[in-house]
Design an enzyme around this catalytic site. Structure first.
Site: not given
Ligand code: PGA
Length: 247
Positions: A9, A11, A94, A96, A165, A171
């Protein structure tokens, strides 16, 4: 035996030159694959990625899809449009998007439904916040989020991909331990079993600071069928190590 899926991903990262360099390094380093691999790229780069990944074994994914077919929905991208660029997967729900764009369980379920109807596999994200985990509500939250998608998608439910998740792990460098992750995956698996005629088909990915160092242990858990990788998917060497760990 389910074939694992490692999905990057990206992003809101990348650029024409950086994408090309990253994909070239990935393709150069890819050994014979025993798992599926996908890159979920920002929408403006789907055409570029389609070209770069042509004739490769990496699938193309999007990071979102509209719940609508077409029309006056400024800024949205339909599943039909995604299909024109060879997109096979679309992340939906997601955290976010839930957090910054107010996407409710109902909206996420509608997006998953639209993706499935249009021939794109939704990667449906579920996960609890730190406050919810500390309040002992992890199971309740992920089950509620998945239930909305099950409710709307009925008999097609085995065709979705689920990604657990935990929001507190995304993150942050704080990964769920393999045991913590497995525990939630088992809950989701049981929920799918009760709802689906073919629950064995559904992949449940883990996401949240999965990296080159911790991937093997997470992927060894019986109900972890792959990973949704943010930060570590932007570094070719790390992403390749995670892919190898899934093999
Ligand atoms: P990350 O993100 O591996 O940077 O923690 C995972 C995601 O949000 O899909």
């Amino acid at each position: 035996m389910r074939k694992k899926l490692i999905a990057g991903n990206w992003k809101m990262n990348g650029g024409l030159a950086a994408n090309q360099a990253l994909v070239q390094s990935l393709l150069a380093g890819l050994a014979a694959l025993r798992c599926d691999v996908a890159i979920c790229a920002p929408a403006p780069y789907l055409a570029q990625l389609q070209g770069l990944l042509d004739h490769s074994s990496i699938f193309l994914g999007a990071q979102d899809v509209s719940a609508h077919d077409s029309g006056a929905y400024t800024g949205e991208v339909s599943v039909t449009m995604l299909r024109e660029f060879g997109v096979r997967y679309a992340i939906v729900g997601h955290s976010e998007r839930r957090q910054y764009h107010g996407e409710s369980d109902v909206v996420v379920a509608a997006k998953a439904q639209r993706a499935l109807a249009g021939g794109v596999k939704p990667i449906v994200c579920v996960g609890e916040t730190l406050a919810e985990r500390e309040a002992g509500k992890t199971e309740e939250v992920v089950k509620r989020q998945l239930a909305a998608v099950i409710h709307t998608n009925g008999h097609c439910i085995s065709e979705i991909v689920v990604a657990y998740e935990p929001v507190w792990a995304i993150g942050t460098g704080k990964t769920a331990s393999p045991e913590q992750a497995q525990q939630v995956h088992a809950v989701l698996r049981a929920q799918l079993k009760a709802a689906s005629a073919h629950p064995e088909r559904t992949l449940i990915l883990y996401g949240g600071s999965m990296n080159a160092a911790n991937a093997a242990q997470l992927l060894a858990q019986p109900d972890i069928d792959g990973g949704l990788i943010g930060g570590a998917s932007l570094k070719a060497a790390d992403f390749l190590t995670i892919i190898a760990a899934a093999g």
